[in-house]
Design a protein around this motif. Structure first.
Motif, mmCIF file in Angstrom:
data_model
loop_
_atom_site.group_PDB
_atom_site.id
_atom_site.type_symbol
_atom_site.label_atom_id
_atom_site.label_comp_id
_atom_site.label_asym_id
_atom_site.label_seq_id
_atom_site.Cartn_x
_atom_site.Cartn_y
_atom_site.Cartn_z
ATOM 1 N N ASP A 30 -0.282 -0.253 12.318
ATOM 2 C CA ASP A 30 -0.765 0.703 10.445
ATOM 3 C C ASP A 30 1.279 0.700 9.957
ATOM 4 O OD1 ASP A 30 -0.920 2.277 9.237
ATOM 5 O OD2 ASP A 30 -1.772 3.303 9.402
ATOM 6 N N ASP A 75 -8.414 -1.159 0.600
ATOM 7 C CA ASP A 75 -8.445 -0.001 2.469
ATOM 8 C C ASP A 75 -8.830 -0.588 3.239
ATOM 9 O OD1 ASP A 75 -7.090 1.050 0.683
ATOM 10 O OD2 ASP A 75 -8.440 2.697 -0.007
ATOM 11 N N ALA A 76 -10.470 -1.393 2.635
ATOM 12 C CA ALA A 76 -11.018 -2.123 3.344
ATOM 13 C C ALA A 76 -10.815 -2.652 4.257
ATOM 14 C CB ALA A 76 -13.052 -2.518 3.140
ATOM 15 N N VAL A 136 -5.871 -3.824 10.217
ATOM 16 C CA VAL A 136 -5.513 -2.648 11.795
ATOM 17 C C VAL A 136 -5.784 -2.278 12.545
ATOM 18 C CG1 VAL A 136 -4.768 -0.499 11.755
ATOM 19 C CG2 VAL A 136 -4.202 -0.654 9.116
ATOM 20 N N ARG A 137 -6.838 -2.655 12.438
ATOM 21 C CA ARG A 137 -7.656 -2.472 13.889
ATOM 22 C C ARG A 137 -7.155 -4.370 14.201
ATOM 23 N NH1 ARG A 137 -11.344 -1.278 9.942
ATOM 24 N NH2 ARG A 137 -12.946 -4.217 10.231
ATOM 25 N N TYR A 141 -7.632 -3.476 4.534
ATOM 26 C CA TYR A 141 -5.736 -3.280 5.721
ATOM 27 C C TYR A 141 -6.421 -2.457 6.239
ATOM 28 C CZ TYR A 141 -1.880 -1.285 6.690
ATOM 29 O OH TYR A 141 -0.713 -0.428 7.273
ATOM 30 N N GLU A 142 -7.420 -1.668 6.774
ATOM 31 C CA GLU A 142 -8.093 -1.349 7.917
ATOM 32 C C GLU A 142 -8.533 -2.236 8.770
ATOM 33 O OE1 GLU A 142 -7.399 1.594 9.049
ATOM 34 O OE2 GLU A 142 -6.821 2.251 6.763
ATOM 35 N N HIS A 162 -2.636 4.708 -1.652
ATOM 36 C CA HIS A 162 -3.596 3.811 -1.603
ATOM 37 C C HIS A 162 -4.933 4.423 -2.342
ATOM 38 C CE1 HIS A 162 -3.435 7.095 1.308
ATOM 39 N NE2 HIS A 162 -4.735 7.067 1.827
ATOM 40 N N ARG A 207 0.695 -0.669 0.022
ATOM 41 C CA ARG A 207 -0.352 0.423 0.035
ATOM 42 C C ARG A 207 1.196 0.803 -0.399
ATOM 43 N NH1 ARG A 207 -3.748 2.099 4.356
ATOM 44 N NH2 ARG A 207 -5.444 3.609 3.725
#
Length: 102
Positions: free
Chosen positions: A88, A75-76, A82-83, A78-79, A66, A61
């Motif tokens: 990150d 993106d979703a 991260v969560r 990857y997020e 991105h 990314r």
């Protein structure tokens, strides 16, 4: 065990990119070759868990940006990584570049 290797490679990559950004033009070329070699090794190492996937995906990314058309699903994903991991990698890479003033 492979995620441990990916974590080690990630830390090695961050140091390499910081060194590359701090070098003069001649030394930066050599440092860039080293950074690319680490990137290849990260890509070739099989992730075994979310942290390893996050490292590989975060580096991808960062390298590719991105804002790629149609990247909403990526993106979703990857997020979500991260969560789930609290790590990150894209933000870490951007911080190194920002710190170097690039």
């Amino acid at each position: 065990m492979q995620d441990v290797k990916l974590i080690w490679l990630w830390e090695k990559w961050k140091q390499s990119i910081a060194d590359e950004l701090a070098c003069d033009a001649v030394a930066a070329d050599r440092a860039h070759v080293r950074t690319q070699a680490i990137e290849r090794e990260i890509a070739e190492t099989w992730a075994e868990g979310l942290v390893g996937i996050g490292i590989q995906f975060g580096l991808w990314r960062f390298i590719n940006g991105h804002f790629i058309l149609g990247s909403d699903q990526a993106d979703a994903a990857y997020e979500a990584l991260v969560r789930l991991t609290g790590k990150d990698c894209t933000a870490e890479a951007r911080a190194i570049v920002k710190h170097a003033g690039v």
